[in-house]
Design an enzyme around this catalytic site. Structure first.
Site, PDB file in Angstrom:
ATOM      1  N   ARG A   1     -19.917 -30.685  -7.716  1.00 12.38           N
ATOM      2  CA  ARG A   1     -20.046 -29.203  -7.546  1.00 12.38           C
ATOM      3  C   ARG A   1     -20.245 -28.997  -6.065  1.00 12.38           C
ATOM      4  NH1 ARG A   1     -23.116 -26.775 -12.587  1.00 12.38           N
ATOM      5  NH2 ARG A   1     -21.549 -24.991 -12.060  1.00 12.38           N
TER       6      ARG A   1
ATOM      7  N   ASP B   1     -17.189 -25.013 -20.517  1.00 12.22           N
ATOM      8  CA  ASP B   1     -18.644 -24.705 -20.833  1.00 12.22           C
ATOM      9  C   ASP B   1     -18.734 -24.799 -22.325  1.00 12.22           C
ATOM     10  OD1 ASP B   1     -19.599 -24.274 -18.810  1.00 12.22           O
ATOM     11  OD2 ASP B   1     -19.822 -22.270 -18.656  1.00 12.22           O
TER      12      ASP B   1
ATOM     13  N   CYS C   1     -27.337 -27.914 -13.248  1.00 14.14           N
ATOM     14  CA  CYS C   1     -26.640 -29.165 -14.063  1.00 14.14           C
ATOM     15  C   CYS C   1     -25.997 -29.854 -13.437  1.00 14.14           C
ATOM     16  CB  CYS C   1     -25.788 -28.475 -15.067  1.00 14.14           C
ATOM     17  SG  CYS C   1     -26.848 -27.397 -16.407  1.00 14.14           S
TER      18      CYS C   1
ATOM     19  N   LYS D   1     -25.219 -14.687 -19.324  1.00 12.69           N
ATOM     20  CA  LYS D   1     -25.805 -15.289 -18.362  1.00 12.69           C
ATOM     21  C   LYS D   1     -24.925 -15.293 -17.109  1.00 12.69           C
ATOM     22  CE  LYS D   1     -26.096 -20.118 -17.750  1.00 12.69           C
ATOM     23  NZ  LYS D   1     -25.409 -20.657 -16.458  1.00 12.69           N
ATOM     24  N   ASN D   2     -23.856 -15.762 -17.138  1.00 12.67           N
ATOM     25  CA  ASN D   2     -22.949 -15.926 -15.963  1.00 12.67           C
ATOM     26  C   ASN D   2     -22.436 -14.629 -15.456  1.00 12.67           C
ATOM     27  OD1 ASN D   2     -23.396 -18.503 -16.174  1.00 12.67           O
ATOM     28  ND2 ASN D   2     -21.002 -19.128 -16.897  1.00 12.67           N
TER      29      ASN D   2
ATOM     30  N   ARG E   1     -32.567 -22.631 -20.032  1.00 15.27           N
ATOM     31  CA  ARG E   1     -31.983 -21.943 -18.785  1.00 15.27           C
ATOM     32  C   ARG E   1     -30.876 -21.001 -19.387  1.00 15.27           C
ATOM     33  NH1 ARG E   1     -29.418 -26.114 -15.012  1.00 15.27           N
ATOM     34  NH2 ARG E   1     -28.398 -23.988 -14.505  1.00 15.27           N
TER      35      ARG E   1
HETATM   36  C1  UD1 Z   1     -19.069 -21.381 -13.335  1.00 16.86           C
HETATM   37  C2  UD1 Z   1     -19.906 -21.104 -14.304  1.00 16.86           C
HETATM   38  C3  UD1 Z   1     -20.184 -22.542 -15.178  1.00 16.86           C
HETATM   39  C4  UD1 Z   1     -18.649 -22.858 -15.476  1.00 16.86           C
HETATM   40  C5  UD1 Z   1     -17.777 -22.751 -14.284  1.00 16.86           C
HETATM   41  C6  UD1 Z   1     -16.408 -23.007 -14.684  1.00 16.86           C
HETATM   42  C7  UD1 Z   1     -21.668 -19.516 -13.574  1.00 16.86           C
HETATM   43  C8  UD1 Z   1     -23.137 -19.323 -13.114  1.00 16.86           C
HETATM   44  N1  UD1 Z   1     -21.372 -20.833 -13.771  1.00 16.86           N
HETATM   45  O1  UD1 Z   1     -19.788 -22.300 -12.174  1.00 16.86           O
HETATM   46  O2  UD1 Z   1     -20.943 -22.211 -16.163  1.00 16.86           O
HETATM   47  O3  UD1 Z   1     -18.742 -24.173 -16.131  1.00 16.86           O
HETATM   48  O4  UD1 Z   1     -17.763 -21.456 -13.422  1.00 16.86           O
HETATM   49  O5  UD1 Z   1     -15.882 -22.203 -15.714  1.00 16.86           O
HETATM   50  O6  UD1 Z   1     -20.880 -18.430 -13.588  1.00 16.86           O
HETATM   51  N2  UD1 Z   1     -15.398 -26.480  -6.831  1.00 16.86           N
HETATM   52  C9  UD1 Z   1     -15.077 -27.088  -5.213  1.00 16.86           C
HETATM   53  N3  UD1 Z   1     -15.532 -26.320  -4.323  1.00 16.86           N
HETATM   54  C10 UD1 Z   1     -16.178 -25.098  -4.362  1.00 16.86           C
HETATM   55  C11 UD1 Z   1     -16.419 -24.664  -5.512  1.00 16.86           C
HETATM   56  C12 UD1 Z   1     -15.905 -25.284  -6.649  1.00 16.86           C
HETATM   57  O7  UD1 Z   1     -14.506 -28.047  -5.573  1.00 16.86           O
HETATM   58  O8  UD1 Z   1     -16.484 -24.592  -3.284  1.00 16.86           O
HETATM   59  C13 UD1 Z   1     -14.609 -27.338  -8.000  1.00 16.86           C
HETATM   60  C14 UD1 Z   1     -16.046 -27.428  -8.492  1.00 16.86           C
HETATM   61  O9  UD1 Z   1     -16.370 -28.761  -8.243  1.00 16.86           O
HETATM   62  C15 UD1 Z   1     -15.372 -27.607 -10.153  1.00 16.86           C
HETATM   63  C16 UD1 Z   1     -14.289 -26.386 -10.168  1.00 16.86           C
HETATM   64  O10 UD1 Z   1     -14.236 -26.218  -8.634  1.00 16.86           O
HETATM   65  O11 UD1 Z   1     -14.771 -28.837 -10.168  1.00 16.86           O
HETATM   66  C17 UD1 Z   1     -14.798 -25.141 -10.852  1.00 16.86           C
HETATM   67  O12 UD1 Z   1     -15.939 -24.763 -10.095  1.00 16.86           O
HETATM   68  P1  UD1 Z   1     -16.340 -23.049 -10.393  1.00 16.86           P
HETATM   69  O13 UD1 Z   1     -15.181 -22.282 -10.950  1.00 16.86           O
HETATM   70  O14 UD1 Z   1     -16.761 -22.915  -8.864  1.00 16.86           O
HETATM   71  O15 UD1 Z   1     -17.675 -23.161 -11.010  1.00 16.86           O
HETATM   72  P2  UD1 Z   1     -19.006 -22.419 -10.755  1.00 16.86           P
HETATM   73  O16 UD1 Z   1     -18.937 -20.946 -10.229  1.00 16.86           O
HETATM   74  O17 UD1 Z   1     -20.047 -23.462 -10.069  1.00 16.86           O
END
Ligand code: UD1
Length: 417
Positions: free
Chosen positions: A121, A304, A116, A22-23, A396
């Site tokens: 986030r 995850d 989720c 998925k990711n 999902r």
């Molecule tokens: C992706 C994955 C999700 C997984 C996560 C961490 C997808 C579609 N989803 O989510 O399944 O759980 O990586 O491995 O690939 N953060 C900030 N600011 C930002 C972006 C992120 O503070 O602009 C923080 C987030 O709140 C969180 C951390 O960074 O605490 C990790 O987030 P991130 O690695 O960005 O996760 P996703 O890309 O949303």
């Protein structure tokens, strides 16, 4: 909202094939926007999140054709760069389209993404990185309006190795002038898959899979075909489903190296694991042993898998301690597992799980995608019947989870409302 009905107490045995990731599929689907033409993708999982991505691509003017096991995406007629708010709210990964639209049009209008509820986030790292590339970012009543005269390669040092921000920078800088360099980049295998697909389309990305990624801007991408990698979280989930039932299962899965921390923790919990080129065999003991876990960015233990591992530790011998370092609100599922007789207490980032002899079937409510999966696993080993409600969260992200579990000997069905 539909429910899963699970009759507990059946040991899982047999072989199961792991679906496409998925990711990895979601950013690759977004990447097709950068090619003005057709991209053929194989192994895209048939789940609600990918369906939603197809819908967004169609809304933008793209064509999505499904033929047997392949998806052909024609982006030549895409003529919009605004992602409708209601679709943004349905899926967090829609934010990845912003980078792709910026790469193609130097313009994108979108709003804060949904997804989720596992923490606040934010997307500040994405937006700050866009600004570094010379893109103007204006926020207006919840809308985010981005545009640039030209996108210029830059050095971007991420405060945190965010998966989404790393992907968005890659997508936005494919056609940039000069070289973009990301330091403290996320190193997840899904980023490597995205870079491989883009390179096959004609991009010039090096270093994916390390914490320094370079993107040399190119003029044009070309039509290509790409097979999405297998889903490491689905692999981990099915291994844990085998483990919680004291089962003996084999995964048809090629990338055991992507799930090393999961395999290590399963071994520490008492499972016997054998890795072959395209297979992983796992034999679980009658009773698992407690283990401690800390979630970390890749190559650490994946967040995850946190709830899924917690669920198998509810009936392990001894007390396990989990520390969640990535998301601040990822323990909502524990209250539901406690309804089934688990003994989990949480305080901030930490969860303490005291192993109990047996769980009992109950009606529990899926809180998020992986939290919901943890309840299914608990239901597989619980005494009696378990109903997991609100399973739209689970649908999902998992392709045919009920079918795969039933083929391994579980008794699980979907009740539609
Ligand atoms: C992706 C994955 C999700 C997984 C996560 C961490 C997808 C579609 N989803 O989510 O399944 O759980 O990586 O491995 O690939 N953060 C900030 N600011 C930002 C972006 C992120 O503070 O602009 C923080 C987030 O709140 C969180 C951390 O960074 O605490 C990790 O987030 P991130 O690695 O960005 O996760 P996703 O890309 O949303």
């Amino acid at each position: 909202m539909s429910s899963y009905i699970i009759e507990g107490g059946h040991k899982l045995e047999g072989t199961v094939k792991i679906s496409g990731s998925k990711n990895a599929a979601l950013p690759i689907l977004a990447a097709t926007v950068l090619n003005v033409g057709k991209t053929t993708l194989y192994n895209v999982p048939n789940i609600q999140d990918t369906q939603m991505m197809f819908k967004i691509l169609e809304t933008l003017g793209g064509k999505v054709e499904k033929k047997n096991n392949k998806i052909i995406i024609d982006t030549s007629k895409i003529n919009k760069f605004e992602i409708p708010e209601e679709l943004m709210h349905k899926m967090r990964s829609s934010v990845i389209l912003a980078g792709a639209l910026l790469g193609r049009y130097k313009k994108a209008i979108f709003s804060y993404p949904g997804g989720c509820d596992i923490g606040s986030r934010p997307i500040d790292l994405h937006l700050r990185s866009f600004e570094k590339l010379g893109i103007n970012v204006v926020q207006n009543y919840g809308n985010i309006i981005c545009d640039a005269e030209k996108i210029k390669g830059e050095k971007i040092d991420l405060d945190f190795p965010s998966v989404g921000a790393t992907e968005n920078i890659i997508l936005a800088s494919i056609y940039a002038e000069g070289v973009t360099q990301i330091t403290n980049a996320a190193m997840e295998p899904e980023i490597v898959d995205l870079a491989k697909c883009l390179n096959k389309m004609g991009a010039k990305i090096t270093g994916a899979g390390t914490n320094v990624i370079k993107i040399i801007g190119v003029q044009k991408l070309k039509d290509t075909g790409y097979k999405v990698m297998q889903d490491r979280i689905e692999a981990g989930t099915l291994l844990c489903a085998g483990a919680i039932t004291g089962g003996n299962i084999c995964l048809n899965y090629k990338n055991a190296n992507h799930i090393t921390p999961i395999l290590n923790k399963l071994e520490e919990a008492g499972c016997n694991i054998k890795v072959e080129k395209n297979r992983i065999y796992m034999q679980a003991p009658k009773k698992l042993k407690a283990v401690d876990i800390k979630t970390m960015p890749y190559p650490g233990f994946p967040t995850d898998m946190q709830s899924i591992f917690a669920s198998i530790l509810t009936t392990a011998k001894g007390t396990s301690v989990i520390v969640e370092n990535i998301f601040e609100n990822r323990y909502r599922y524990t209250a539901e597992l406690n309804k089934m007789g688990a003994k989990i207490t949480t305080e901030g980032k930490t969860a303490v799980i005291k192993g109990v002899r047996k769980l009992s079937g109950a009606t529990v409510k899926s809180t998020d995608l992986r939290g919901g999966a943890s309840m299914i696993l608990a239901g597989l080993c619980a005494k009696g019947m378990t109903t997991v409600t609100n399973i739209e969260y689970i649908l999902r992200g998992y392709e045919n989870l009920d079918k795969k579990l039933n083929e391994l000997g579980a008794k699980i069905s979907i009740q539609k409302e």
